[in-house]
Design a protein around this motif. Structure first.
Motif, short mmCIF file in Angstrom:
data_model
loop_
_atom_site.label_atom_id
_atom_site.label_comp_id
_atom_site.label_asym_id
_atom_site.label_seq_id
_atom_site.Cartn_x
_atom_site.Cartn_y
_atom_site.Cartn_z
N ILE A 1 0.85 -1.19 0.00
CA ILE A 1 0.00 0.00 0.00
C ILE A 1 0.89 1.24 0.00
N LEU A 2 0.36 2.32 -0.56
CA LEU A 2 1.09 3.59 -0.59
C LEU A 2 0.74 4.38 0.66
N VAL A 3 1.78 4.80 1.38
CA VAL A 3 1.58 5.54 2.63
C VAL A 3 2.55 6.71 2.72
N ALA A 4 2.13 7.74 3.40
CA ALA A 4 3.02 8.86 3.69
C ALA A 4 3.82 8.51 4.94
N ALA B 1 7.21 -5.14 15.22
CA ALA B 1 8.42 -4.31 15.20
C ALA B 1 8.40 -3.28 14.06
N ALA B 2 7.47 -3.41 13.12
CA ALA B 2 7.37 -2.48 12.00
C ALA B 2 6.74 -1.17 12.45
N PRO B 3 7.06 -0.07 11.75
CA PRO B 3 6.37 1.19 12.07
C PRO B 3 4.86 1.01 11.96
N PRO B 4 4.09 1.59 12.87
CA PRO B 4 2.63 1.43 12.81
C PRO B 4 2.02 2.12 11.59
N VAL B 5 0.92 1.54 11.14
CA VAL B 5 0.13 2.14 10.07
C VAL B 5 -1.14 2.68 10.70
N TYR B 6 -1.40 3.96 10.52
CA TYR B 6 -2.58 4.60 11.08
C TYR B 6 -3.57 4.94 9.99
N PRO B 7 -4.84 5.05 10.28
CA PRO B 7 -5.43 4.99 11.60
C PRO B 7 -5.47 3.57 12.15
N THR B 8 -5.51 3.48 13.47
CA THR B 8 -5.62 2.19 14.13
C THR B 8 -6.87 1.47 13.60
N GLY B 9 -6.71 0.22 13.25
CA GLY B 9 -7.82 -0.57 12.72
C GLY B 9 -7.81 -0.67 11.20
N LEU B 10 -6.98 0.11 10.52
CA LEU B 10 -6.96 0.10 9.05
C LEU B 10 -6.53 -1.26 8.52
N LEU B 11 -5.47 -1.83 9.05
CA LEU B 11 -4.99 -3.11 8.54
C LEU B 11 -6.03 -4.20 8.71
N GLU B 12 -6.76 -4.16 9.82
CA GLU B 12 -7.83 -5.13 10.05
C GLU B 12 -8.97 -4.91 9.05
#
Length: 145
Positions: A20-23, A130-141
């Motif tokens: 996925i593309l993320v800032a 250990a990876a940097p978190p992806v926000y918002p919380t719950g997005l990956l789910e």
């Protein structure tokens, strides 16, 4: 961020080959790198899908096609020691310019004039604690549904 204000935003998840593309972001107080899909604040009278188109044109000069609403998340967080609260409208979409999928990183400029870098990150790797978190919380789910 304005204190004690809930901010409505819209973000778009661009997916390609399991990435996925993320800032990239950085919280200096937490000393933590984090990621968030591209998008921004919904303006008064603007539909959230139109926010995606406007923000991606302003920040990357890129046109977005095939927008599909995925859902909404509530994001309560602390950034640089300040509390924040967002209602996040989440879309899946595609770039009209397919060449953007071949770039490892895409440089952009926020409305404030602040430069940022968007990168492609592996969805599978993002699940590693250990990876940097992806926000918002719950997005990956939400994306796993």
């Amino acid at each position: 961020m304005q204190p004690n204000v809930i901010r409505p935003i819209a973000i778009c998840v661009f997916q390609h080959n399991g990435r996925i593309l993320v800032a990239e972001g950085y919280d200096p107080l937490k000393r933590q790198t984090f990621y968030r899909p591209l998008g921004g604040a919904i303006e008064f009278g603007e539909y959230s899908a139109d926010t995606i188109a406007r923000e991606l044109t302003e920040e990357l000069g890129a046109a977005v096609v095939d927008l599909r609403y995925l859902g909404a998340l509530e994001n309560v967080f602390t950034f640089d020691g300040r509390p924040g609260h967002e209602i996040v409208m989440i879309y899946d979409g595609a770039f009209a310019d397919r060449a953007l999928y071949d770039q490892a990183a895409i440089d952009g400029v926020e409305d404030s004039g602040h430069p940022f870098r968007a990168v492609w990150v592996s969805l599978a790797d993002s699940l590693d604690p250990a990876a940097p978190p992806v926000y918002p919380t719950g997005l990956l789910e939400l994306l796993a549904l």
